[in-house]
Design an enzyme around this catalytic site. Structure first.
Site, mmCIF file in Angstrom:
data_model
loop_
_atom_site.group_PDB
_atom_site.id
_atom_site.type_symbol
_atom_site.label_atom_id
_atom_site.label_comp_id
_atom_site.label_asym_id
_atom_site.label_seq_id
_atom_site.Cartn_x
_atom_site.Cartn_y
_atom_site.Cartn_z
ATOM 1 N N SER A 11 154.119 70.768 32.277
ATOM 2 C CA SER A 11 153.582 71.961 32.918
ATOM 3 C C SER A 11 153.296 73.034 31.865
ATOM 4 C CB SER A 11 154.549 72.432 33.998
ATOM 5 O OG SER A 11 153.966 73.396 34.811
ATOM 6 N N ASP A 44 149.988 65.034 41.794
ATOM 7 C CA ASP A 44 149.987 66.461 41.410
ATOM 8 C C ASP A 44 148.725 67.149 41.956
ATOM 9 O OD1 ASP A 44 150.127 68.937 40.071
ATOM 10 O OD2 ASP A 44 151.009 68.024 38.292
ATOM 11 N N HIS A 90 153.544 68.037 41.614
ATOM 12 C CA HIS A 90 153.737 68.581 40.266
ATOM 13 C C HIS A 90 155.190 68.514 39.789
ATOM 14 C CE1 HIS A 90 152.877 70.989 36.780
ATOM 15 N NE2 HIS A 90 153.738 71.929 37.143
HETATM 16 N N1 LIG Z 1 159.426 74.140 39.033
HETATM 17 C C1 LIG Z 1 158.787 74.397 37.771
HETATM 18 C C2 LIG Z 1 157.346 74.197 37.987
HETATM 19 C C3 LIG Z 1 156.425 75.016 37.152
HETATM 20 O O1 LIG Z 1 155.813 74.174 36.286
HETATM 21 C C4 LIG Z 1 159.162 75.764 37.281
HETATM 22 O O2 LIG Z 1 159.559 76.593 38.075
HETATM 23 O O3 LIG Z 1 159.094 76.006 36.089
#
Ligand SMILES: N[C@@H](CCO)C(=O)O
Ligand SMILES: CC(=O)SCCNC(=O)CCNC(=O)[C@H](O)C(C)(C)COP(=O)(O)OP(=O)(O)OC[C@H]1O[C@@H](n2cnc3c(N)ncnc32)[C@H](O)[C@@H]1OP(=O)(O)O
Length: 382
Positions: free
Chosen positions: A163, A332, A362
């Site tokens: 991410s 995702d 995701h």
């Molecule tokens: N759950 C992750 C997803 C964001 O990429 C976060 O809060 O960082």
């Protein structure tokens, strides 16, 4: 309870004594003054970071793990009492084996987990608040390069993240191609798309619209913008999961005895999925600063490897010496697999995308990262 050691980059003797131990304990490095990509300067940026394992003699076994939007440097438990968010993936004998590799994780500048951010004091002791500079992912990696210098790491064996962490790993390669041997980018893209910017803008707007936000200068007030931050998290969390998962898990069920379809004179109760989102919101509000959420979200909105290189091809074309592993979650709906495919085929040595199969969406990069173990250990962390 974390033991914290404050370390000054310029006090190399102290630094040498503290830099490698103990595993998973927050340490701080004062990197000195820094001028951000957009031109603003802060007189001092401190990076909070953690390490696991031991750097070998030729400093060839260092792995940098970059956290995601609301993650932090506590990747693995180590000697601390708190679980890490990638325990089972990073640790002794794990995929990223801390008995073989020296793992480093730094809290991103602008955050609220140990590195300088909006809640940090200016030289007069007042929180930076609204005066905290616009921050980009390029700023993040430029500052992390000072940490690498201080630790004696000229070249990372691997930079790795999912991410926002995947965007950081990729920017590491783009900014410092000569300092990265392997780059692992999971559930991330070469640039934030219009839709990703749009989802993010809804989140930052709702925080700014919370009357308790006070323009970003709320640290001395009784109230902080919890409502805005909570709604931002709700919006975000929906994008981290899938429609199918939410349907299977919650469907239209009521939360306990609550009645979501209310009769006359009755307060309306919640569906289970509402209660779930309330819980996710409350959890984030209890551990995160709203200004940091805005700063890091806008850093992610600004993500574009092309900036400063003319085009995506111009940026990626320089990375012939870096071996890539690109991963994606098949379901995702925030960081679309198509975008990972585009990244993989735009590299100087085009590669296949390795898929995490998960109904979750995701967040599969957190819950199902083990699915990349085999390929990571075969191709990168051999
Ligand atoms: N759950 C992750 C997803 C964001 O990429 C976060 O809060 O960082
Ligand atoms: C990279 C990083 O972000 S690292 C830092 C850690 N990151 C985070 O915590 C991010 C926020 N969390 C998440 O994104 C996710 O929770 C993950 C990815 C970490 C874990 O995903 P999952 O294991 O699928 O957890 P899930 O989404 O089901 O959430 C479980 C929580 O919802 C709660 N929950 C489930 N159903 C309901 C309901 N009907 N009402 C209220 N709460 C509910 C559970 O009790 C559990 O609570 P807890 O987390 O306080 O123990």
């Amino acid at each position: 309870m974390s033991v914290e050691a404050d370390v000054d980059l310029y006090d190399s003797e102290t630094f040498a004594a503290l830099d490698y131990a103990p595993d998973g304990i927050l340490k701080h490095l004062n990197t000195g003054a820094y001028t951000f990509e957009t031109g603003a300067t802060l007189p001092q940026i401190v990076l909070g970071y953690e390490t696991w394992g031991t750097l070998n003699k030729d400093a060839s076994n260092a792995v940098f793990v970059a956290h995601a939007l609301t993650g932090d440097s506590h990747v693995a438990q180590g000697a601390s009492s708190e679980a890490g968010w990638w325990d089972g993936f990073v640790g002794p004998g794990q995929t990223v084996d801390t008995e073989r590799y020296f793992v480093v994780a730094a809290n991103m500048v602008g955050g609220c987990s140990g590195s300088t951010g909006p809640a940090s004091p200016d030289p007069n002791g007042k929180a930076w608040g609204s005066r905290f500079p616009f921050t980009t992912i390029k700023d993040s990696v430029r500052l992390e390069s000072r940490l690498a210098d201080a630790l004696g790491i000229k070249v990372w064996h691997t930079v790795l993240g999912g991410s926002l962490g995947g965007a950081r790993a990729l920017e590491w390669a783009v900014e410092f191609p000569e300092r990265v041997r392997n780059c692992v980018v999971v559930a991330a893209t070469a640039e934030s798309s219009a839709e990703q910017i749009a989802f993010a803008q809804a989140q930052t707007a709702v925080i700014r619209l919370d009357p308790d936000f006070a323009g970003g200068d709320y640290y001395e007030n009784e109230r902080v913008p919890s409502a805005g931050l909570g709604i931002a998290r709700r919006i975000a969390h929906i994008t981290y999961r899938t429609a199918a998962e939410l349907d299977v898990r919650f469907g239209r069920a009521a939360q306990g005895a609550e009645e979501p379809v209310a009769g006359p004179g009755k307060g309306r109760g919640r569906y289970q999925v509402e209660s779930y989102l309330d819980h996710q919101a409350d959890k984030l509000v209890s551990r995160f600063d709203a200004n940091s959420y805005v700063v890091l979200t806008e850093a992610l909105m600004s993500h574009d490897v092309a900036r400063g290189h003319g085009s995506m091809q111009g940026a990626l074309g320089r990375l012939g010496g870096v071996r890539f592993l690109v991963g994606a979650v098949d379901s995702d709906r925030l960081y679309w697999p198509e975008q990972s495919e585009l990244l993989a085929r735009s590299l100087p040595d085009p590669c296949n995308v390795h898929y995490i199969t998960s109904p979750i969406g995701h967040d599969g990069f957190l819950t199902d990262i083990e699915q990349l173990r085999e390929v990571l250990n075969r191709e990168i962390l051999t």
